[in-house]
Design a protein around this motif. Structure first.
Motif, PDB file in Angstrom:
ATOM      1  N   GLN A  41      34.589  25.462  62.410  1.00  0.00           N
ATOM      2  CA  GLN A  41      33.913  26.753  62.258  1.00  0.00           C
ATOM      3  C   GLN A  41      34.502  27.780  63.228  1.00  0.00           C
ATOM      4  O   GLN A  41      34.752  28.924  62.862  1.00  0.00           O
ATOM      5  CB  GLN A  41      32.401  26.587  62.511  1.00  0.00           C
ATOM      6  CG  GLN A  41      31.614  27.853  62.344  1.00  0.00           C
ATOM      7  CD  GLN A  41      31.653  28.393  60.923  1.00  0.00           C
ATOM      8  OE1 GLN A  41      31.737  27.629  59.976  1.00  0.00           O
ATOM      9  NE2 GLN A  41      31.604  29.692  60.788  1.00  0.00           N
ATOM     10  N   LYS A  42      34.751  27.360  64.468  1.00  0.00           N
ATOM     11  CA  LYS A  42      35.361  28.264  65.447  1.00  0.00           C
ATOM     12  C   LYS A  42      36.752  28.692  64.990  1.00  0.00           C
ATOM     13  O   LYS A  42      37.136  29.859  65.138  1.00  0.00           O
ATOM     14  CB  LYS A  42      35.456  27.599  66.814  1.00  0.00           C
ATOM     15  CG  LYS A  42      34.150  27.520  67.547  1.00  0.00           C
ATOM     16  CD  LYS A  42      34.343  26.877  68.920  1.00  0.00           C
ATOM     17  CE  LYS A  42      33.034  26.746  69.657  1.00  0.00           C
ATOM     18  NZ  LYS A  42      33.198  26.103  70.978  1.00  0.00           N
ATOM     19  N   GLU A  45      36.432  31.324  62.371  1.00  0.00           N
ATOM     20  CA  GLU A  45      36.060  32.598  62.989  1.00  0.00           C
ATOM     21  C   GLU A  45      37.257  33.252  63.659  1.00  0.00           C
ATOM     22  O   GLU A  45      37.463  34.469  63.533  1.00  0.00           O
ATOM     23  CB  GLU A  45      34.938  32.382  64.004  1.00  0.00           C
ATOM     24  CG  GLU A  45      33.610  32.021  63.377  1.00  0.00           C
ATOM     25  CD  GLU A  45      32.565  31.602  64.404  1.00  0.00           C
ATOM     26  OE1 GLU A  45      32.853  31.663  65.626  1.00  0.00           O
ATOM     27  OE2 GLU A  45      31.457  31.217  63.993  1.00  0.00           O
ATOM     28  N   HIS A  46      38.059  32.456  64.353  1.00  0.00           N
ATOM     29  CA  HIS A  46      39.233  33.014  65.019  1.00  0.00           C
ATOM     30  C   HIS A  46      40.266  33.515  64.006  1.00  0.00           C
ATOM     31  O   HIS A  46      40.898  34.559  64.225  1.00  0.00           O
ATOM     32  CB  HIS A  46      39.857  31.968  65.957  1.00  0.00           C
ATOM     33  CG  HIS A  46      39.076  31.755  67.209  1.00  0.00           C
ATOM     34  ND1 HIS A  46      38.677  30.520  67.619  1.00  0.00           N
ATOM     35  CD2 HIS A  46      38.600  32.627  68.135  1.00  0.00           C
ATOM     36  CE1 HIS A  46      38.003  30.630  68.745  1.00  0.00           C
ATOM     37  NE2 HIS A  46      37.933  31.905  69.076  1.00  0.00           N
ATOM     38  N   GLU A  48      39.605  34.687  61.043  1.00  0.00           N
ATOM     39  CA  GLU A  48      39.080  35.939  60.502  1.00  0.00           C
ATOM     40  C   GLU A  48      39.281  37.073  61.496  1.00  0.00           C
ATOM     41  O   GLU A  48      39.628  38.200  61.118  1.00  0.00           O
ATOM     42  CB  GLU A  48      37.606  35.790  60.152  1.00  0.00           C
ATOM     43  CG  GLU A  48      37.355  34.908  58.950  1.00  0.00           C
ATOM     44  CD  GLU A  48      35.874  34.640  58.713  1.00  0.00           C
ATOM     45  OE1 GLU A  48      35.028  35.170  59.465  1.00  0.00           O
ATOM     46  OE2 GLU A  48      35.567  33.901  57.761  1.00  0.00           O
ATOM     47  N   GLU A  49      39.079  36.782  62.771  1.00  0.00           N
ATOM     48  CA  GLU A  49      39.268  37.794  63.807  1.00  0.00           C
ATOM     49  C   GLU A  49      40.735  38.219  63.881  1.00  0.00           C
ATOM     50  O   GLU A  49      41.041  39.419  63.989  1.00  0.00           O
ATOM     51  CB  GLU A  49      38.798  37.248  65.154  1.00  0.00           C
ATOM     52  CG  GLU A  49      38.822  38.272  66.261  1.00  0.00           C
ATOM     53  CD  GLU A  49      38.287  37.719  67.571  1.00  0.00           C
ATOM     54  OE1 GLU A  49      38.383  38.450  68.570  1.00  0.00           O
ATOM     55  OE2 GLU A  49      37.786  36.573  67.599  1.00  0.00           O
TER      56      GLU A  49
END
Length: 96
Positions: A41-42, A45-46, A48-49
């Motif tokens: 999940q992290k 998120e990274h 996407e960032e």
């Protein structure tokens, strides 16, 4: 008979230890599975960032070249020409 009882007791102890180790390994596996899901999940998120920052960077490059920066003028001109072609294509489809 005593020997057989000793062997059975030793076997029961070994089986008990093996079952305990199996339970510990199951718990460890469950914890590691949860950590893996969290890390995935992290990572998402990274990613996407990073994608967001890359898009912002590209937009900033175009804005800088429109303001007079010579570094990215060619890219900006190509991008504008592509946008104009897309608009012309849309107008052509609407007029049909």
């Amino acid at each position: 008979m005593s020997k057989i009882e000793d062997i059975v007791d030793a076997l029961e102890n070994k089986i008990s230890k093996i079952l305990h180790k199996q339970e510990v390994l199951k718990q460890t596996n469950a914890k590691l599975s949860m950590k893996l899901v969290e890390q995935e999940q992290k990572l998402l998120e990274h990613q996407e960032e990073i994608s967001s920052w890359t898009e912002k960077y590209e937009t900033l490059k175009i804005a800088n070249s429109m303001l007079g920066s010579d570094e990215n003028k060619r890219e900006t001109k190509l991008k504008i020409n592509a946008l104009i072609r897309d608009i012309d294509h849309c107008i052509g489809q609407l007029s049909e």
